[in-house]
Design a protein around this motif. Sequence first.
Motif, PDB file in Angstrom:
ATOM      1  N   GLU A 218       0.835  -1.199   0.000  1.00  0.00           N
ATOM      2  CA  GLU A 218       0.000   0.000   0.000  1.00  0.00           C
ATOM      3  C   GLU A 218       0.873   1.253   0.000  1.00  0.00           C
ATOM      4  O   GLU A 218       0.588   2.217  -0.722  1.00  0.00           O
ATOM      5  CB  GLU A 218      -0.914  -0.014   1.230  1.00  0.00           C
ATOM      6  CG  GLU A 218      -1.874   1.152   1.307  1.00  0.00           C
ATOM      7  CD  GLU A 218      -2.779   1.077   2.518  1.00  0.00           C
ATOM      8  OE1 GLU A 218      -3.481   2.075   2.791  1.00  0.00           O
ATOM      9  OE2 GLU A 218      -2.793   0.035   3.213  1.00  0.00           O
ATOM     10  N   TRP A 219       1.956   1.234   0.787  1.00  0.00           N
ATOM     11  CA  TRP A 219       2.889   2.371   0.805  1.00  0.00           C
ATOM     12  C   TRP A 219       3.533   2.547  -0.570  1.00  0.00           C
ATOM     13  O   TRP A 219       3.628   3.672  -1.078  1.00  0.00           O
ATOM     14  CB  TRP A 219       3.972   2.146   1.859  1.00  0.00           C
ATOM     15  CG  TRP A 219       5.103   3.113   1.738  1.00  0.00           C
ATOM     16  CD1 TRP A 219       5.166   4.379   2.239  1.00  0.00           C
ATOM     17  CD2 TRP A 219       6.342   2.906   1.029  1.00  0.00           C
ATOM     18  NE1 TRP A 219       6.363   4.978   1.896  1.00  0.00           N
ATOM     19  CE2 TRP A 219       7.088   4.097   1.147  1.00  0.00           C
ATOM     20  CE3 TRP A 219       6.884   1.843   0.307  1.00  0.00           C
ATOM     21  CZ2 TRP A 219       8.359   4.240   0.582  1.00  0.00           C
ATOM     22  CZ3 TRP A 219       8.143   1.988  -0.254  1.00  0.00           C
ATOM     23  CH2 TRP A 219       8.863   3.172  -0.123  1.00  0.00           C
ATOM     24  N   ARG A 220       3.969   1.445  -1.175  1.00  0.00           N
ATOM     25  CA  ARG A 220       4.620   1.507  -2.485  1.00  0.00           C
ATOM     26  C   ARG A 220       3.682   2.097  -3.515  1.00  0.00           C
ATOM     27  O   ARG A 220       4.062   2.960  -4.314  1.00  0.00           O
ATOM     28  CB  ARG A 220       5.082   0.105  -2.869  1.00  0.00           C
ATOM     29  CG  ARG A 220       5.612  -0.035  -4.309  1.00  0.00           C
ATOM     30  CD  ARG A 220       4.504  -0.557  -5.191  1.00  0.00           C
ATOM     31  NE  ARG A 220       4.944  -0.903  -6.525  1.00  0.00           N
ATOM     32  CZ  ARG A 220       4.172  -0.776  -7.601  1.00  0.00           C
ATOM     33  NH1 ARG A 220       2.937  -0.288  -7.505  1.00  0.00           N
ATOM     34  NH2 ARG A 220       4.626  -1.144  -8.788  1.00  0.00           N
TER      35      ARG A 220
ATOM     36  N   SER B 219       2.931   5.913  -2.560  1.00  0.00           N
ATOM     37  CA  SER B 219       4.075   6.829  -2.606  1.00  0.00           C
ATOM     38  C   SER B 219       4.678   6.940  -4.000  1.00  0.00           C
ATOM     39  O   SER B 219       5.309   7.950  -4.332  1.00  0.00           O
ATOM     40  CB  SER B 219       5.165   6.346  -1.638  1.00  0.00           C
ATOM     41  OG  SER B 219       5.739   5.121  -2.092  1.00  0.00           O
TER      42      SER B 219
ATOM     43  N   CYS C 178      13.334   2.294   3.595  1.00  0.00           N
ATOM     44  CA  CYS C 178      12.428   2.114   4.723  1.00  0.00           C
ATOM     45  C   CYS C 178      12.320   0.629   5.073  1.00  0.00           C
ATOM     46  O   CYS C 178      12.834  -0.239   4.363  1.00  0.00           O
ATOM     47  CB  CYS C 178      11.061   2.711   4.423  1.00  0.00           C
ATOM     48  SG  CYS C 178      10.060   1.801   3.212  1.00  0.00           S
TER      49      CYS C 178
ATOM     50  N   TYR D 145       9.762  -1.320   4.920  1.00  0.00           N
ATOM     51  CA  TYR D 145       9.013  -2.082   3.916  1.00  0.00           C
ATOM     52  C   TYR D 145       9.916  -2.482   2.755  1.00  0.00           C
ATOM     53  O   TYR D 145       9.798  -3.593   2.221  1.00  0.00           O
ATOM     54  CB  TYR D 145       7.826  -1.262   3.406  1.00  0.00           C
ATOM     55  CG  TYR D 145       6.751  -1.043   4.436  1.00  0.00           C
ATOM     56  CD1 TYR D 145       6.181  -2.108   5.122  1.00  0.00           C
ATOM     57  CD2 TYR D 145       6.284   0.245   4.717  1.00  0.00           C
ATOM     58  CE1 TYR D 145       5.180  -1.903   6.068  1.00  0.00           C
ATOM     59  CE2 TYR D 145       5.284   0.456   5.656  1.00  0.00           C
ATOM     60  CZ  TYR D 145       4.740  -0.618   6.330  1.00  0.00           C
ATOM     61  OH  TYR D 145       3.751  -0.417   7.262  1.00  0.00           O
TER      62      TYR D 145
ATOM     63  N   ILE E  29       7.851   3.483   7.475  1.00  0.00           N
ATOM     64  CA  ILE E  29       7.902   4.226   6.205  1.00  0.00           C
ATOM     65  C   ILE E  29       9.061   5.216   6.151  1.00  0.00           C
ATOM     66  O   ILE E  29       9.290   5.844   5.114  1.00  0.00           O
ATOM     67  CB  ILE E  29       6.590   4.986   5.945  1.00  0.00           C
ATOM     68  CG1 ILE E  29       6.344   6.041   7.037  1.00  0.00           C
ATOM     69  CG2 ILE E  29       5.425   4.030   5.818  1.00  0.00           C
ATOM     70  CD1 ILE E  29       5.190   6.981   6.741  1.00  0.00           C
TER      71      ILE E  29
END
Length: 455
Positions: free
Chosen positions: A257-259, A262, A301, A303, A437
């Motif tokens: 989800e972060w990837r 972002s 990070c 992740y 993150i």
Amino acid sequence: MAPMSAPGSIAEDDLKELIAAELGAVRDRSFGLTTDVLAGDDLTGQVSPLMSPLVWDLAHVGNYEELWLLRAAAGIEAMRPEIDDLYDAFEHPRAERPSLPLLPPEEARSYIGTVRAKVLDSLASVRFDTANPLTSGGFVYGMVVQHEHMHDETMLATHQLRKGAPALLDPLAEPLRNGGPGTGPGSGADEVLIEAGPFQMGTSDHPWAYDNERPAHMVDVPAYYIDVEPVTNAAYIAFIEAGGYDDPRWWDPAGWEWRNGSGKRAPAFWSREGGQGGQWLRRRFGRTEPVPPGEPVQHVCWYEADAYARWAGKRLPTEAEWEKAARWDPVAERSRTFPWGEHYGEGHANLGQQMLRPSETGAYASGASAYGVRRMLGDVWEWTSSDFHGYPGFRSFPYKEYSEVFFGPEYKVLRGGSWATHPLAIRGSFRNWDYPIRRQIFSGFRCARTPREGA
């Protein structure tokens, strides 16, 4: 010089002399990152909502020193109680700090200079009472020195985020090209087996250790393999080229989800010359340069580290696995203060801003642990798989806002310090933590794996 390894190992007068010297050295470092090299908006402006204006950090370290060394340790009346709120890190998030009525640079420098003069004057009469945990072994003074060094590292992260003209110049650029002190081929192994068994984690007797490092306790760790060196830029580029950022199999669901949110597809500050297929470049303190293949990957990070480890068929080490590989001496059956022994010495690790970058693979061979694992202190902070929690028997001291308020699954533990970490502010038991993150910190990682059955 690093602090002594046990209370009472240094006479009180000698300890006070050491403290005065270290207070002076850290202040020189702070000025060298602020008012000695910058002025105006470079000090008062904010380069990122993640960071404070540099002038806030400068006044904050002086206010913290006043609170603990003048008011708490020496019983001296508050100098400027009206500014306490401005420099309370828990009252004002970093994003809000530029809007506060902060002391301007010259006033901030004058204020912290006056605080320091009073601290040095009072140091002669302060007694390091062993019955008082605040002063025993000079703890509160060590806490303040380490605190300022931590903010100096934060200032370096702020400098890295600045765009435009170079903020700093490499002090040892030429020796670094040769890998730093102690360069050698090592054992040639990529990983080492750490046999199953108990080891002593944490510390109960290091006089300047923080509450989250205490108490020492035995932990039984199953057998595992751990990388001899941190993961390099070259290895991480292979992950990128293999489509590692585009394959959800390797990513924690929150990381995927972060990837996606972002848009990140490489470590922070990296870019590609000429687009797809071009040379990888990085921005480092205002200059653009090719990514050195042999240095540990930096500015990734949790992740990203976790995804790489999965792609490589491995995993991130637990915090206990990291510390056992770094500290435990299986022959002597004891934990060391540093991977190499009890005392800090030049040439064992890339620490203290000697360089403005990590060293090359094979450097600092003399700093290897008893298991032969190298560069566990310095170079890059190493992500572990562990959430940040207190040890069994944890007691908050001297204030819960240093550690306890951060306990929980929101934060991941990092170990080992970076090239920007001062030797006084790192040891094998030291624990750092951050959100998974975060990438502006000088973070990298090494991998571990569980032995296959029958292997």
